[in-house]
Design a protein around this motif. Sequence first.
Motif, mmCIF file in Angstrom:
data_model
loop_
_atom_site.group_PDB
_atom_site.id
_atom_site.type_symbol
_atom_site.label_atom_id
_atom_site.label_comp_id
_atom_site.label_asym_id
_atom_site.label_seq_id
_atom_site.Cartn_x
_atom_site.Cartn_y
_atom_site.Cartn_z
ATOM 1 N N TYR A 126 -34.123 -97.410 -80.297
ATOM 2 C CA TYR A 126 -34.115 -96.057 -79.767
ATOM 3 C C TYR A 126 -32.866 -95.870 -78.932
ATOM 4 C CZ TYR A 126 -35.897 -98.867 -75.949
ATOM 5 O OH TYR A 126 -36.049 -99.849 -75.008
ATOM 6 N N ASP A 127 -32.402 -94.647 -78.838
ATOM 7 C CA ASP A 127 -31.260 -94.338 -77.981
ATOM 8 C C ASP A 127 -31.243 -92.865 -77.641
ATOM 9 O OD1 ASP A 127 -29.216 -92.762 -79.743
ATOM 10 O OD2 ASP A 127 -29.739 -94.487 -80.989
ATOM 11 N N VAL A 128 -30.482 -92.538 -76.624
ATOM 12 C CA VAL A 128 -30.200 -91.159 -76.248
ATOM 13 C C VAL A 128 -28.762 -90.905 -76.652
ATOM 14 C CG1 VAL A 128 -29.903 -89.559 -74.318
ATOM 15 C CG2 VAL A 128 -31.831 -91.156 -74.333
ATOM 16 N N SER A 129 -28.523 -89.801 -77.338
ATOM 17 C CA SER A 129 -27.189 -89.518 -77.850
ATOM 18 C C SER A 129 -26.720 -88.124 -77.433
ATOM 19 C CB SER A 129 -27.190 -89.603 -79.379
ATOM 20 O OG SER A 129 -25.952 -89.192 -79.902
ATOM 21 N N CYS A 130 -25.472 -88.059 -77.015
ATOM 22 C CA CYS A 130 -24.832 -86.773 -76.724
ATOM 23 C C CYS A 130 -23.743 -86.494 -77.755
ATOM 24 C CB CYS A 130 -24.272 -86.762 -75.311
ATOM 25 S SG CYS A 130 -25.549 -86.729 -74.040
ATOM 26 N N VAL A 131 -23.854 -87.112 -78.951
ATOM 27 C CA VAL A 131 -22.868 -86.898 -80.000
ATOM 28 C C VAL A 131 -22.836 -85.426 -80.432
ATOM 29 C CG1 VAL A 131 -24.382 -87.493 -81.939
ATOM 30 C CG2 VAL A 131 -21.926 -87.868 -82.139
ATOM 31 N N ASP A 132 -23.963 -84.722 -80.292
ATOM 32 C CA ASP A 132 -24.029 -83.292 -80.607
ATOM 33 C C ASP A 132 -23.983 -82.440 -79.345
ATOM 34 O OD1 ASP A 132 -24.136 -83.822 -83.294
ATOM 35 O OD2 ASP A 132 -26.275 -83.422 -83.511
ATOM 36 N N GLY A 133 -23.442 -82.994 -78.264
ATOM 37 C CA GLY A 133 -23.343 -82.251 -77.019
ATOM 38 C C GLY A 133 -24.514 -82.528 -76.101
ATOM 39 N N PHE A 134 -24.654 -81.700 -75.093
ATOM 40 C CA PHE A 134 -25.657 -81.879 -74.048
ATOM 41 C C PHE A 134 -26.328 -80.548 -73.751
ATOM 42 C CE2 PHE A 134 -26.865 -81.518 -69.636
ATOM 43 C CZ PHE A 134 -27.592 -82.670 -69.418
ATOM 44 N N ASN A 135 -27.681 -80.544 -73.760
ATOM 45 C CA ASN A 135 -28.387 -79.352 -73.316
ATOM 46 C C ASN A 135 -29.443 -79.659 -72.264
ATOM 47 O OD1 ASN A 135 -30.277 -80.477 -75.135
ATOM 48 N ND2 ASN A 135 -31.064 -78.471 -75.698
ATOM 49 N N LEU A 136 -29.736 -80.940 -72.017
ATOM 50 C CA LEU A 136 -30.707 -81.313 -71.004
ATOM 51 C C LEU A 136 -30.671 -82.806 -70.743
ATOM 52 C CD1 LEU A 136 -33.516 -82.587 -72.651
ATOM 53 C CD2 LEU A 136 -33.089 -80.340 -73.606
ATOM 54 N N PRO A 137 -31.043 -83.238 -69.533
ATOM 55 C CA PRO A 137 -31.131 -84.667 -69.258
ATOM 56 C C PRO A 137 -32.360 -85.265 -69.944
ATOM 57 C CG PRO A 137 -31.171 -83.384 -67.217
ATOM 58 C CD PRO A 137 -31.270 -82.428 -68.360
ATOM 59 N N VAL A 138 -32.241 -86.498 -70.437
ATOM 60 C CA VAL A 138 -33.364 -87.192 -71.072
ATOM 61 C C VAL A 138 -33.375 -88.649 -70.640
ATOM 62 C CG1 VAL A 138 -33.460 -85.678 -73.087
ATOM 63 C CG2 VAL A 138 -32.072 -87.741 -73.161
ATOM 64 N N LEU A 139 -34.539 -89.274 -70.767
ATOM 65 C CA LEU A 139 -34.719 -90.665 -70.404
ATOM 66 C C LEU A 139 -35.739 -91.288 -71.348
ATOM 67 C CD1 LEU A 139 -34.498 -93.096 -68.387
ATOM 68 C CD2 LEU A 139 -36.289 -91.954 -67.057
ATOM 69 N N VAL A 140 -35.429 -92.458 -71.888
ATOM 70 C CA VAL A 140 -36.361 -93.232 -72.703
ATOM 71 C C VAL A 140 -36.774 -94.430 -71.857
ATOM 72 C CG1 VAL A 140 -36.686 -94.561 -74.816
ATOM 73 C CG2 VAL A 140 -35.210 -92.546 -74.840
ATOM 74 N N VAL A 141 -38.067 -94.562 -71.581
ATOM 75 C CA VAL A 141 -38.579 -95.640 -70.749
ATOM 76 C C VAL A 141 -39.591 -96.448 -71.537
ATOM 77 C CG1 VAL A 141 -39.741 -96.238 -68.595
ATOM 78 C CG2 VAL A 141 -38.309 -94.201 -68.700
ATOM 79 N N PRO A 142 -39.208 -97.648 -72.014
ATOM 80 C CA PRO A 142 -40.169 -98.487 -72.732
ATOM 81 C C PRO A 142 -41.150 -99.132 -71.758
ATOM 82 C CG PRO A 142 -37.931 -99.343 -72.926
ATOM 83 C CD PRO A 142 -37.894 -98.194 -71.984
ATOM 84 N N SER A 143 -42.343 -99.399 -72.236
ATOM 85 C CA SER A 143 -43.350 -100.052 -71.415
ATOM 86 C C SER A 143 -44.286 -100.840 -72.305
ATOM 87 C CB SER A 143 -44.134 -99.003 -70.622
ATOM 88 O OG SER A 143 -45.166 -99.602 -69.882
ATOM 89 N N GLY A 144 -44.599 -102.061 -71.920
ATOM 90 C CA GLY A 144 -45.579 -102.850 -72.652
ATOM 91 C C GLY A 144 -44.998 -103.803 -73.668
ATOM 92 N N GLY A 145 -43.710 -103.750 -73.929
ATOM 93 C CA GLY A 145 -43.083 -104.649 -74.888
ATOM 94 C C GLY A 145 -42.109 -105.568 -74.186
ATOM 95 N N PRO A 146 -41.806 -106.700 -74.802
ATOM 96 C CA PRO A 146 -40.867 -107.627 -74.164
ATOM 97 C C PRO A 146 -39.417 -107.162 -74.300
ATOM 98 C CG PRO A 146 -41.512 -108.454 -76.309
ATOM 99 C CD PRO A 146 -42.310 -107.192 -76.070
ATOM 100 N N ASN A 147 -38.640 -107.387 -73.266
ATOM 101 C CA ASN A 147 -37.197 -107.138 -73.294
ATOM 102 C C ASN A 147 -36.813 -105.726 -73.719
ATOM 103 O OD1 ASN A 147 -36.739 -109.879 -72.572
ATOM 104 N ND2 ASN A 147 -37.081 -110.431 -74.704
ATOM 105 N N CYS A 148 -37.569 -104.747 -73.306
ATOM 106 C CA CYS A 148 -37.253 -103.356 -73.642
ATOM 107 C C CYS A 148 -36.655 -102.698 -72.402
ATOM 108 C CB CYS A 148 -38.498 -102.599 -74.079
ATOM 109 S SG CYS A 148 -39.231 -103.240 -75.594
ATOM 110 N N ASN A 149 -35.482 -102.134 -72.551
ATOM 111 C CA ASN A 149 -34.799 -101.492 -71.437
ATOM 112 C C ASN A 149 -34.798 -99.980 -71.606
ATOM 113 O OD1 ASN A 149 -33.961 -103.952 -70.167
ATOM 114 N ND2 ASN A 149 -32.497 -104.186 -71.837
ATOM 115 N N SER A 150 -34.741 -99.280 -70.500
ATOM 116 C CA SER A 150 -34.652 -97.826 -70.572
ATOM 117 C C SER A 150 -33.232 -97.426 -70.926
ATOM 118 C CB SER A 150 -35.077 -97.189 -69.249
ATOM 119 O OG SER A 150 -34.187 -97.551 -68.225
ATOM 120 N N THR A 151 -33.107 -96.238 -71.464
ATOM 121 C CA THR A 151 -31.806 -95.649 -71.739
ATOM 122 C C THR A 151 -31.909 -94.168 -71.411
ATOM 123 O OG1 THR A 151 -30.033 -95.384 -73.360
ATOM 124 C CG2 THR A 151 -32.284 -95.226 -74.191
ATOM 125 N N SER A 152 -30.817 -93.579 -70.958
ATOM 126 C CA SER A 152 -30.924 -92.191 -70.525
ATOM 127 C C SER A 152 -29.576 -91.494 -70.488
ATOM 128 C CB SER A 152 -31.539 -92.135 -69.116
ATOM 129 O OG SER A 152 -30.671 -92.713 -68.171
#
Length: 187
Positions: A126-152
């Motif tokens: 999973y990732d957050v991409s601004c390749v098509d520009g920006f219209n709002l802040p976003v955050l991906v927060v994994p939980s419950g899995g090993p070695n999962c980091n947030s991205t935002s």
Amino acid sequence: MAQPRLVSLAFFVAILISGAHSATFSFKNNCSFTIWPASLANSDKGALSQTGFQLDSGASFSLDAPPAWGGRLWARQTCSTDSAGKFSCITGDCGTGQVACNGAGGAPPTTLIEFTLQGYGGKDFYDVSCVDGFNLPVLVVPSGGPNCNSTSCPVNVNALCPKELRITAPDGGVQMKMLLSYILSQP
């Protein structure tokens, strides 16, 4: 199998793994206004059962994803239907004239959240991409899995974007915040 912990967030996605590794995306709008989430499957993947829907302030909605699904999610804002029945949005519009995007992507500028379920080595990406520009802040927060980091992309980056990929509110601020939580449970 450990049970995933569910957290109520602005834009919430839960990935629940079973024998077939199915996934459920659960959305919650904590914005003070309505948003219209949308999805576009990768060309080699099937579409989700709904490719666009309205999500009022405070409302939640769940959507099942097939195993090994890949694609993008985004939120449209400031949407309306004209007198001829054509639906359109100020940001992220997919150009179908309907709430459903039916295989069309969102027009820039739009902040994207991209998923590949059961990708290389059977892992989810999973990732957050601004390749098509920006219209709002976003955050991906994994939980419950090993070695999962947030991205935002947690702040308004419009000042850094090319002019054609910017969106600003009349007061110069961001009109919407969206948060995505990715919940993973390992067998």
